[in-house]
Design a protein around this motif. Sequence first.
Motif, PDB file in Angstrom:
ATOM      1  N   ILE A  66       0.708  -1.161  -0.106  1.00 56.31           N
ATOM      2  CA  ILE A  66       0.128  -0.067   0.172  1.00 56.31           C
ATOM      3  C   ILE A  66       0.766   1.338   0.226  1.00 56.31           C
ATOM      4  O   ILE A  66       1.688   1.371   0.655  1.00 56.31           O
ATOM      5  CB  ILE A  66      -0.994  -0.037   1.104  1.00 56.31           C
ATOM      6  CG1 ILE A  66      -1.850  -1.112   1.124  1.00 56.31           C
ATOM      7  CG2 ILE A  66      -1.549   1.164   1.389  1.00 56.31           C
ATOM      8  CD1 ILE A  66      -2.924  -1.289   2.184  1.00 56.31           C
ATOM      9  N   GLY A  67       0.696   2.007  -0.870  1.00 55.83           N
ATOM     10  CA  GLY A  67       1.452   3.376  -0.893  1.00 55.83           C
ATOM     11  C   GLY A  67       1.211   4.348   0.216  1.00 55.83           C
ATOM     12  O   GLY A  67       0.184   4.361   0.879  1.00 55.83           O
ATOM     13  N   VAL A  68       2.003   5.218   0.261  1.00 62.31           N
ATOM     14  CA  VAL A  68       1.812   6.365   1.261  1.00 62.31           C
ATOM     15  C   VAL A  68       0.307   6.997   1.409  1.00 62.31           C
ATOM     16  O   VAL A  68      -0.393   7.235   2.158  1.00 62.31           O
ATOM     17  CB  VAL A  68       2.943   7.333   1.354  1.00 62.31           C
ATOM     18  CG1 VAL A  68       2.797   8.512   2.379  1.00 62.31           C
ATOM     19  CG2 VAL A  68       4.362   6.749   1.524  1.00 62.31           C
ATOM     20  N   GLU A  92      -2.270   6.109  -0.192  1.00 62.17           N
ATOM     21  CA  GLU A  92      -3.396   5.152  -0.174  1.00 62.17           C
ATOM     22  C   GLU A  92      -3.424   4.924   1.449  1.00 62.17           C
ATOM     23  O   GLU A  92      -4.660   4.833   2.224  1.00 62.17           O
ATOM     24  CB  GLU A  92      -3.270   3.703  -0.733  1.00 62.17           C
ATOM     25  CG  GLU A  92      -4.518   3.138  -0.862  1.00 62.17           C
ATOM     26  CD  GLU A  92      -4.512   1.939  -1.589  1.00 62.17           C
ATOM     27  OE1 GLU A  92      -5.580   1.049  -1.743  1.00 62.17           O
ATOM     28  OE2 GLU A  92      -3.482   1.533  -2.004  1.00 62.17           O
ATOM     29  N   ALA A  93      -2.553   4.745   2.264  1.00 63.25           N
ATOM     30  CA  ALA A  93      -2.357   4.623   3.664  1.00 63.25           C
ATOM     31  C   ALA A  93      -2.797   5.550   4.223  1.00 63.25           C
ATOM     32  O   ALA A  93      -3.791   5.464   5.422  1.00 63.25           O
ATOM     33  CB  ALA A  93      -0.913   4.258   4.060  1.00 63.25           C
ATOM     34  N   LEU A  94      -2.714   6.879   4.131  1.00 68.59           N
ATOM     35  CA  LEU A  94      -3.007   7.905   4.653  1.00 68.59           C
ATOM     36  C   LEU A  94      -4.614   8.123   4.527  1.00 68.59           C
ATOM     37  O   LEU A  94      -5.355   8.352   5.511  1.00 68.59           O
ATOM     38  CB  LEU A  94      -2.446   9.165   4.001  1.00 68.59           C
ATOM     39  CG  LEU A  94      -1.108   9.672   4.350  1.00 68.59           C
ATOM     40  CD1 LEU A  94      -0.242  10.737   3.816  1.00 68.59           C
ATOM     41  CD2 LEU A  94      -1.239  10.302   6.036  1.00 68.59           C
TER      42      LEU A  94
END
Lengths: 111, 386
Positions: A3-5, A7-9
């Motif tokens: 999961i990219g930054v 998407e995680a945020l």
Amino acid sequence: MNIGVGEALLISLCGFVTVFLLLLFLIVVIKIVSAVVMAIEGKNKAAAPAAETAAPAPAPAKEEEKPSKPWDGKLQLIDVDEETAACIMAIISDETDIPLDELQFRRIQAL
Amino acid sequence: MEFSFTTVLGKILGESGYAGFFMDGGWKNLIMILIAFVLLYLGIAKKFEPLLLVTIAFGMLLANLPFSNMISNVENDGLLYWLYTGVRLDIYPPLIFMGVGAMTDFGPLIARPSSLILGAAAQFGIFAAFLGALLIFKFPVNVAAAIGIIGGADGPTAIMVTSKLAPEYLSAIAIAAYSYMALIPMIQPPIMRAFTRKKDRQIKMTQLREVSNTEKIIFPIAVATVVILLLPDTAPLIGMLMLGNLFHVCGVTARLDETVQNALMNIVTIFLGLTVGATAAADTFLTAQTVEIILMGLVAFALSTFGGVIFGDIMCWVTKGKVNPLIGSAGVSAVPMAARVAQVEGQKENPSNFLLMHAMGPNVAGVIGSAAAAGFFLKLVPMLMG
């Protein structure tokens, strides 16, 4: 899965907002329930004193039933023996769920 | 058959657990046993969450005695296998929640519904720790969610989420969650003092209004309906929490209330603690990831407290000084420990201040908030993992 930054945020923000919205919705629900309950209970309370104030109206017709002086704590039995009176008091206590020591019997009279 | 005393003695010793310590990886069992001793000491001597920590630690001890087969019993069909079914099928955490519901007075929350904002704010640590576990320690999303839930300061919720999403980390996460809950009086006060002003900490809050019994009866029914309709995955936790509370307040189920609060709660606590402890096998527990989980758990706890306190400050400002910001810290759901900490800190600043009942509102709101966060992860993570 990776999961990219971004998407995680987004997931974190979405979760936090979901919890917030849910609890804000609960605030509204609680306020509505409290308002309705208080309105109903307020009406009942208002009705109760009205009934109490209305009750003394027929009193003059039964003038003799009104204690003429402060109650001396004694139970007056009229045409009733002690055993029957004890039964009546026990039944009333049982039916009303009020302990006998909290009930005040002033007079028991056979009709 | 030749019989000699030394042969028999040698055979007994060779097959004993003592010999197991000298076999391959036996030293790890020894370390786990020492950890179990430390946890037993903390539970018994320091009274840190003793009901669960003592049982978990003893389960850990039994599981790590070489050749005791307690771990294989969890995995095969021994006593612990069947007891562990309650964890695997998510039976114990909801039953614990039923007991919590029966022991909880939601009156302060009903009297001041705005407490729910503080309960929501204190879930900040869950999502921040989830981010940290995902981005810093590169945990998979399911494990990161389970780690984040530690920040809810809610043992049963942490166990339920972990057993569903990352069962291999159950013991590490359960131990971290309960240990930090026990350490709340040490973790929270420095954060509370750092992010509040002295004059705000001295604020005396006005007495809460009296809540009628009708409101108390409607509350669990309304909350269960509203929350479960929105997040169906919270049904086991919220449903049982509210059922337990309904037993307590409705006035016609005194026997059930008494059973749920005492007998049922105690039995489930024993089964839950013992089986969670017995899953703490040396091979899976003594890893760098356990250290990372424990570290992230502490961060989650601290950030949850921070979130609650900051929103306490905001509420203090919005209400023009009617809300003491210290009660925000009680938004983490460790009931009633977090509320007690707010009370103690409040009295340190102003000895005539009694914040306990005011802090109970955010405290019980935190229970609902962490269950909602759990429901969010239980819904989202399987979707993300396909």
